[in-house]
Design a protein around this motif. Structure first.
Motif, PDB file in Angstrom:
ATOM      1  N   ASP A 382       5.108   3.946  -9.009  1.00 21.04           N
ATOM      2  CA  ASP A 382       5.086   5.363  -8.649  1.00 21.04           C
ATOM      3  C   ASP A 382       3.751   6.008  -9.028  1.00 21.04           C
ATOM      4  OD1 ASP A 382       7.633   5.163  -7.644  1.00 21.04           O
ATOM      5  OD2 ASP A 382       8.617   5.961  -9.435  1.00 21.04           O
ATOM      6  N   GLU A 383       3.162   5.524 -10.103  1.00 20.86           N
ATOM      7  CA  GLU A 383       1.846   6.047 -10.505  1.00 20.86           C
ATOM      8  C   GLU A 383       0.782   5.669  -9.474  1.00 20.86           C
ATOM      9  OE1 GLU A 383      -0.670   8.175 -13.208  1.00 20.86           O
ATOM     10  OE2 GLU A 383       1.516   8.080 -12.935  1.00 20.86           O
ATOM     11  N   PHE A 384       0.918   4.472  -8.884  1.00 22.60           N
ATOM     12  CA  PHE A 384       0.014   4.095  -7.789  1.00 22.60           C
ATOM     13  C   PHE A 384      -0.002   5.176  -6.713  1.00 22.60           C
ATOM     14  CE2 PHE A 384       0.788  -0.810  -8.105  1.00 22.60           C
ATOM     15  CZ  PHE A 384       0.137  -0.832  -9.330  1.00 22.60           C
ATOM     16  N   TYR A 385       1.215   5.556  -6.301  1.00 20.46           N
ATOM     17  CA  TYR A 385       1.344   6.476  -5.170  1.00 20.46           C
ATOM     18  C   TYR A 385       0.704   7.826  -5.484  1.00 20.46           C
ATOM     19  CZ  TYR A 385       3.306   8.538  -0.959  1.00 20.46           C
ATOM     20  OH  TYR A 385       3.455   9.135   0.265  1.00 20.46           O
ATOM     21  N   LYS A 386       0.796   8.248  -6.736  1.00 20.25           N
ATOM     22  CA  LYS A 386       0.168   9.516  -7.127  1.00 20.25           C
ATOM     23  C   LYS A 386      -1.347   9.464  -6.947  1.00 20.25           C
ATOM     24  CE  LYS A 386       3.744  10.654 -10.525  1.00 20.25           C
ATOM     25  NZ  LYS A 386       4.047  10.823 -11.969  1.00 20.25           N
ATOM     26  N   HIS A 387      -1.883   8.247  -6.928  1.00 19.98           N
ATOM     27  CA  HIS A 387      -3.326   8.064  -6.732  1.00 19.98           C
ATOM     28  C   HIS A 387      -3.624   7.545  -5.327  1.00 19.98           C
ATOM     29  CE1 HIS A 387      -3.081   8.222 -11.144  1.00 19.98           C
ATOM     30  NE2 HIS A 387      -4.320   8.657 -11.092  1.00 19.98           N
ATOM     31  N   ALA A 388      -2.697   7.781  -4.407  1.00 19.17           N
ATOM     32  CA  ALA A 388      -2.886   7.500  -2.968  1.00 19.17           C
ATOM     33  C   ALA A 388      -2.924   6.006  -2.637  1.00 19.17           C
ATOM     34  CB  ALA A 388      -4.133   8.195  -2.435  1.00 19.17           C
ATOM     35  N   VAL A 389      -2.284   5.190  -3.472  1.00 18.60           N
ATOM     36  CA  VAL A 389      -2.126   3.769  -3.140  1.00 18.60           C
ATOM     37  C   VAL A 389      -0.768   3.576  -2.469  1.00 18.60           C
ATOM     38  CG1 VAL A 389      -1.890   1.422  -4.022  1.00 18.60           C
ATOM     39  CG2 VAL A 389      -3.584   2.968  -5.012  1.00 18.60           C
ATOM     40  N   VAL A 390      -0.779   3.049  -1.258  1.00 23.88           N
ATOM     41  CA  VAL A 390       0.462   2.776  -0.539  1.00 23.88           C
ATOM     42  C   VAL A 390       0.688   1.270  -0.545  1.00 23.88           C
ATOM     43  CG1 VAL A 390       1.723   2.997   1.634  1.00 23.88           C
ATOM     44  CG2 VAL A 390       0.155   4.815   0.908  1.00 23.88           C
ATOM     45  N   GLY A 391       1.672   0.849  -1.332  1.00 21.61           N
ATOM     46  CA  GLY A 391       2.100  -0.545  -1.377  1.00 21.61           C
ATOM     47  C   GLY A 391       3.585  -0.606  -1.098  1.00 21.61           C
ATOM     48  N   ASP A 392       4.249  -1.638  -1.604  1.00 20.01           N
ATOM     49  CA  ASP A 392       5.666  -1.819  -1.293  1.00 20.01           C
ATOM     50  C   ASP A 392       6.394  -2.321  -2.531  1.00 20.01           C
ATOM     51  OD1 ASP A 392       7.848  -2.095   0.837  1.00 20.01           O
ATOM     52  OD2 ASP A 392       7.832  -4.098  -0.048  1.00 20.01           O
TER      53      ASP A 392
END
Length: 428
Positions: A382-392
């Motif tokens: 979820d921290e990735f997504y806050k930094h605009a990383v889109v993974g799965d």
């Protein structure tokens, strides 16, 4: 391939991008934004990015519909009656086939069922299907219901091959051993070409050879392989395969699938199939008569007329693939994924927090790395997504990351690594 000594630096990533002959293709795609920031998009294994050209390709067909209406089937550029033919050269190159062995049609799950009608022909003695444990749900459900349709118990008829204890990937020798063990009862080997969860590429040639030696058919779901790794379905003697176009083939959410049927079946009119009029001999199709006569090759498995708008979006991406070249894409893919692997190992060190469960050998994987996160789990993701990383994210604690060579850069990989480092420091 020249050995590259990777470095954990922005300067190194920038220098790799400057030398990349495929770097210009990045500009041909639209990147999503997360809270106004352009995403580091590592999710092409679920949905590929939209080519900028897709809108114009679709608009062209909308204009044909507006200006020609029903006459668009037979008049104008790329008349719809034969529109399926336009995608054949690119598809044949991508999956390693002759053009008459491939056709774009339906969607993946539908195609799996239709192909099983022809290629799963169980008898009281030979009725078993071998597949990998943990197959994608569509494959599991399809196999279960096909087996039940023929009156067999899935628990007895479906043989799942699992990794050895404390291992995450399947050894080829174990797959071949299971085929040998069940050869007297085996009707079909039906597996993924590239396993969606671990990112492992299976040895389709060896599996096909073993299946045929056992008197069985070999088929593959190439959802995660098509457009990701070079394929040679014809040369490997694969009987049938199918794939989707919305992952690495970047053709739009839920878009059209495609099939491969080996040319040995091209004129087999006795092979069972569920027929539709678009698979009927096109020279006689509009006589509207009884008695199905299949077209030559894979075209004979078509049912309904072509989805023109879907094919337009598909073609926008296929034209890019033809320019870039699948072999050059593969070379870049190995470098990108290798760089990601290097950075992950640098960050994880001896901590044991991260475990890569994708094969270490580049020949045994595509552009995806799957990571087990042993501390922090979903909070890290979820921290990735806050930094605009889109993974799965995959339950219970796996993150899939797919740096895709058509539109991802080495700088993307470096920036992700820095975000990974920060996220682990925060939660792990």
């Amino acid at each position: 391939m020249e050995t590259i000594i990777y470095e954990f630096s922005e300067t190194f990533a920038q220098s790799m991008d400057a030398q990349d002959p495929l770097a210009g293709y990045r500009k041909e795609f639209l990147f999503p934004k997360v809270d106004g920031q352009e995403a580091i998009y590592f999710c092409g294994n679920s949905l590929g990015l939209q080519p900028k050209s897709a809108q114009a390709y679709i608009q062209k067909e909308l204009d044909n519909w507006a200006n020609l209406a029903v006459d668009g089937h037979f008049h104008g550029e790329d008349a719809w009656y034969h529109v399926r033919k336009k995608s054949k050269p690119a598809l044949a190159t991508i999956v390693g086939a002759h053009e008459h062995e491939v056709v774009a049609m339906n969607n993946l799950s539908s195609n799996l069922h239709f192909l099983m009608v022809s290629f799963y022909r169980p008898s009281p003695k030979k009725f078993k299907i071998i597949t990998e444990a943990g197959a994608f749900p569509s494959d599991m459900y399809m196999l279960e219901t096909q087996v039940k349709f023929h009156g067999f118990d899935p628990k007895e008829a479906i043989v799942e091959v699992s990794p050895r204890e404390n291992e995450h990937i399947l050894r080829t020798e174990d797959i071949l051993q299971v085929i040998k063990k069940h050869e007297g009862e085996l009707a079909l080997v039906m597996m993924a070409g590239l396993q969606y969860y671990t990112g492992q590429v299976f040895d389709m040639q060896a599996i096909t050879k073993a299946a045929h030696h056992a008197g069985a058919i070999a088929g593959f779901d190439l959802a995660h392989a098509a457009g990701n790794v070079p394929l040679r379905l014809h040369d490997w003697d694969v009987d049938f395969a199918t794939w989707c176009s919305y992952k690495y083939l970047n053709s739009g959410p839920g878009n059209i699938s495609g099939i491969f049927v080996h040319e040995r079946y091209a004129e087999d009119r006795d092979l069972p199939r569920f027929a539709g009029w678009w698979g009927h001999d096109e020279g006689e199709r509009f006589k509207m008569e009884k008695g199905f006569v299949p077209m030559y090759g894979a075209d004979g498995w078509q049912l309904a007329n072509s989805n023109v708008l879907a094919l337009a979006a598909h073609q926008a991406s296929l034209d890019i693939f033809e320019k870039a070249g699948i072999n050059d894409l593969r070379k870049k893919s190995e470098l990108l994924t290798g760089y990601l692997e290097f950075l992950i190992r640098q960050i994880s060190g001896e901590s044991g927090v991260l475990e890569i469960i994708t094969p270490e050998n580049p020949k045994e994987r595509g552009c995806q790395l799957s990571l087990l996160i042993h501390k922090g789990g979903k909070d890290v993701f979820d921290e990735f997504y806050k930094h605009a990383v889109v993974g799965d994210w995959r339950h219970p604690n796996v993150i899939r990351l797919a740096p895709t060579p058509l539109y991802n850069s080495f700088l993307d990989v470096y920036r992700f690594a820095r975000i990974l480092e920060q996220s682990l420091n925060k939660f792990a």
